[in-house]
Design a protein around this motif. Sequence first.
Motif, mmCIF file in Angstrom:
data_model
loop_
_atom_site.group_PDB
_atom_site.id
_atom_site.type_symbol
_atom_site.label_atom_id
_atom_site.label_comp_id
_atom_site.label_asym_id
_atom_site.label_seq_id
_atom_site.Cartn_x
_atom_site.Cartn_y
_atom_site.Cartn_z
ATOM 1 N N ASN A 1 -18.591 118.397 -25.102
ATOM 2 C CA ASN A 1 -17.444 117.834 -24.394
ATOM 3 C C ASN A 1 -16.980 118.738 -23.261
ATOM 4 O O ASN A 1 -16.536 118.254 -22.224
ATOM 5 C CB ASN A 1 -16.284 117.582 -25.353
ATOM 6 C CG ASN A 1 -16.414 116.247 -26.048
ATOM 7 O OD1 ASN A 1 -17.171 115.400 -25.600
ATOM 8 N ND2 ASN A 1 -15.678 116.091 -27.134
ATOM 9 N N LYS A 2 -17.028 120.045 -23.444
ATOM 10 C CA LYS A 2 -16.597 120.976 -22.411
ATOM 11 C C LYS A 2 -17.526 120.924 -21.201
ATOM 12 O O LYS A 2 -17.077 121.026 -20.067
ATOM 13 C CB LYS A 2 -16.507 122.391 -22.965
ATOM 14 C CG LYS A 2 -15.371 122.568 -23.929
ATOM 15 C CD LYS A 2 -15.262 123.976 -24.415
ATOM 16 C CE LYS A 2 -14.117 124.099 -25.393
ATOM 17 N NZ LYS A 2 -13.924 125.457 -25.861
ATOM 18 N N ILE A 3 -18.802 120.765 -21.451
ATOM 19 C CA ILE A 3 -19.764 120.658 -20.349
ATOM 20 C C ILE A 3 -19.524 119.367 -19.571
ATOM 21 O O ILE A 3 -19.498 119.377 -18.330
ATOM 22 C CB ILE A 3 -21.210 120.737 -20.871
ATOM 23 C CG1 ILE A 3 -21.497 122.125 -21.430
ATOM 24 C CG2 ILE A 3 -22.198 120.391 -19.758
ATOM 25 C CD1 ILE A 3 -22.821 122.242 -22.131
ATOM 26 N N ILE A 4 -19.309 118.284 -20.279
ATOM 27 C CA ILE A 4 -19.045 117.002 -19.611
ATOM 28 C C ILE A 4 -17.728 117.069 -18.842
ATOM 29 O O ILE A 4 -17.632 116.584 -17.722
ATOM 30 C CB ILE A 4 -19.040 115.850 -20.643
ATOM 31 C CG1 ILE A 4 -20.448 115.650 -21.185
ATOM 32 C CG2 ILE A 4 -18.502 114.558 -20.029
ATOM 33 C CD1 ILE A 4 -20.535 114.695 -22.340
ATOM 34 N N LEU A 5 -16.704 117.684 -19.416
ATOM 35 C CA LEU A 5 -15.412 117.835 -18.745
ATOM 36 C C LEU A 5 -15.546 118.688 -17.486
ATOM 37 O O LEU A 5 -14.967 118.365 -16.443
ATOM 38 C CB LEU A 5 -14.400 118.448 -19.705
ATOM 39 C CG LEU A 5 -12.982 118.612 -19.178
ATOM 40 C CD1 LEU A 5 -12.360 117.250 -18.898
ATOM 41 C CD2 LEU A 5 -12.144 119.386 -20.182
ATOM 42 N N PHE A 6 -16.321 119.769 -17.569
ATOM 43 C CA PHE A 6 -16.547 120.635 -16.404
ATOM 44 C C PHE A 6 -17.268 119.872 -15.295
ATOM 45 O O PHE A 6 -16.870 119.937 -14.128
ATOM 46 C CB PHE A 6 -17.352 121.872 -16.821
ATOM 47 C CG PHE A 6 -17.716 122.749 -15.667
ATOM 48 C CD1 PHE A 6 -16.770 123.569 -15.071
ATOM 49 C CD2 PHE A 6 -19.014 122.749 -15.162
ATOM 50 C CE1 PHE A 6 -17.104 124.372 -13.999
ATOM 51 C CE2 PHE A 6 -19.360 123.551 -14.098
ATOM 52 C CZ PHE A 6 -18.403 124.374 -13.509
ATOM 53 N N ILE A 7 -18.308 119.137 -15.639
ATOM 54 C CA ILE A 7 -19.061 118.373 -14.641
ATOM 55 C C ILE A 7 -18.185 117.292 -14.019
ATOM 56 O O ILE A 7 -18.204 117.071 -12.803
ATOM 57 C CB ILE A 7 -20.339 117.775 -15.263
ATOM 58 C CG1 ILE A 7 -21.319 118.901 -15.596
ATOM 59 C CG2 ILE A 7 -20.985 116.757 -14.334
ATOM 60 C CD1 ILE A 7 -22.519 118.467 -16.388
ATOM 61 N N ASN A 8 -17.366 116.649 -14.841
ATOM 62 C CA ASN A 8 -16.455 115.626 -14.342
ATOM 63 C C ASN A 8 -15.423 116.217 -13.386
ATOM 64 O O ASN A 8 -15.115 115.638 -12.336
ATOM 65 C CB ASN A 8 -15.761 114.924 -15.515
ATOM 66 C CG ASN A 8 -14.986 113.720 -15.078
ATOM 67 O OD1 ASN A 8 -15.282 113.113 -14.055
ATOM 68 N ND2 ASN A 8 -13.984 113.351 -15.860
ATOM 69 N N THR A 9 -14.876 117.389 -13.710
ATOM 70 C CA THR A 9 -13.904 118.049 -12.852
ATOM 71 C C THR A 9 -14.532 118.478 -11.531
ATOM 72 O O THR A 9 -13.936 118.302 -10.465
ATOM 73 C CB THR A 9 -13.298 119.267 -13.568
ATOM 74 O OG1 THR A 9 -12.750 118.838 -14.818
ATOM 75 C CG2 THR A 9 -12.207 119.911 -12.741
ATOM 76 N N VAL A 10 -15.735 119.026 -11.582
ATOM 77 C CA VAL A 10 -16.430 119.413 -10.351
ATOM 78 C C VAL A 10 -16.707 118.192 -9.481
ATOM 79 O O VAL A 10 -16.547 118.233 -8.265
ATOM 80 C CB VAL A 10 -17.736 120.184 -10.681
ATOM 81 C CG1 VAL A 10 -18.601 120.354 -9.448
ATOM 82 C CG2 VAL A 10 -17.415 121.534 -11.288
ATOM 83 N N ALA A 11 -17.082 117.087 -10.107
ATOM 84 C CA ALA A 11 -17.319 115.852 -9.354
ATOM 85 C C ALA A 11 -16.033 115.347 -8.704
ATOM 86 O O ALA A 11 -16.046 114.887 -7.558
ATOM 87 C CB ALA A 11 -17.903 114.776 -10.268
ATOM 88 N N GLN A 12 -14.914 115.446 -9.414
ATOM 89 C CA GLN A 12 -13.640 115.021 -8.843
ATOM 90 C C GLN A 12 -13.211 115.942 -7.704
ATOM 91 O O GLN A 12 -12.678 115.481 -6.693
ATOM 92 C CB GLN A 12 -12.564 114.966 -9.925
ATOM 93 C CG GLN A 12 -12.760 113.825 -10.893
ATOM 94 C CD GLN A 12 -11.764 113.852 -12.019
ATOM 95 O OE1 GLN A 12 -11.263 114.910 -12.409
ATOM 96 N NE2 GLN A 12 -11.475 112.676 -12.573
ATOM 97 N N TYR A 13 -13.422 117.243 -7.836
ATOM 98 C CA TYR A 13 -13.116 118.171 -6.745
ATOM 99 C C TYR A 13 -13.983 117.875 -5.523
ATOM 100 O O TYR A 13 -13.517 117.931 -4.393
ATOM 101 C CB TYR A 13 -13.337 119.619 -7.187
ATOM 102 C CG TYR A 13 -12.223 120.212 -8.006
ATOM 103 C CD1 TYR A 13 -11.153 119.453 -8.456
ATOM 104 C CD2 TYR A 13 -12.246 121.551 -8.337
ATOM 105 C CE1 TYR A 13 -10.150 120.003 -9.210
ATOM 106 C CE2 TYR A 13 -11.238 122.117 -9.092
ATOM 107 C CZ TYR A 13 -10.190 121.335 -9.520
ATOM 108 O OH TYR A 13 -9.195 121.896 -10.254
ATOM 109 N N THR A 14 -15.254 117.583 -5.769
ATOM 110 C CA THR A 14 -16.160 117.238 -4.674
ATOM 111 C C THR A 14 -15.685 115.976 -3.972
ATOM 112 O O THR A 14 -15.689 115.905 -2.742
ATOM 113 C CB THR A 14 -17.594 117.048 -5.210
ATOM 114 O OG1 THR A 14 -17.991 118.219 -5.906
ATOM 115 C CG2 THR A 14 -18.564 116.790 -4.080
#
Length: 194
Positions: free
Chosen positions: A3-16
């Motif tokens: 879940n932490k990996i998915i949350l990190f990837i999701n946050t990076v995608a939102q920042y992008t």
Amino acid sequence: MNNKIILFINTVAQYTTAGFYFWIYLFRGGLVYGLVPAGIGLIHSMESIHNEVEYSIRIAFEEAYQKHKDNKSLSFIVFFLTIISLISVYYSLIVVSPVLGFFQFPLVFFTFFAWIYYIYCIYFLADPPRGNGEKKWIYALAFDTCIRRFFNSIIILATLIAISFLVRINLLVFIFFAPPLTIFLTKYIVPKVK
């Protein structure tokens, strides 16, 4: 862990995505006049990302752009000083002139001050103090905060300079991550005004 990996990837995608919309709305404002509305939109979209609100980043940018698109003078001053400073630095690398050096130092100093002032202004315009949301008062408050919180202003300047070196690493990294990273790093430096 998954879940932490998915949350990190999701946050990076939102920042992008937020960085992409920053540049879209900056160019929509004509590059010269879009700096303030795009910055305020970035602040609102970053708040929606951190608060995990199901709020579209595009809608946050659109609302901020429509509300603050008349803040043209600050955008113009920051853009104009930045372009003139970059031209003077580039020209001084080609031609050695003591007169250019005499004018270059104050020009670069005022450009740095304009960027610090811009950061304070977009935060105060994005979340205006209660009871007084008049733009002249907010601009005066931002100027006063630049001077009174000198240490915070120096930290903001160092942050802006450090982030500007991302362009040397990779242009795409700079385009997509420099604007949200700037807001992320300066969020806790700029004091909340009530």
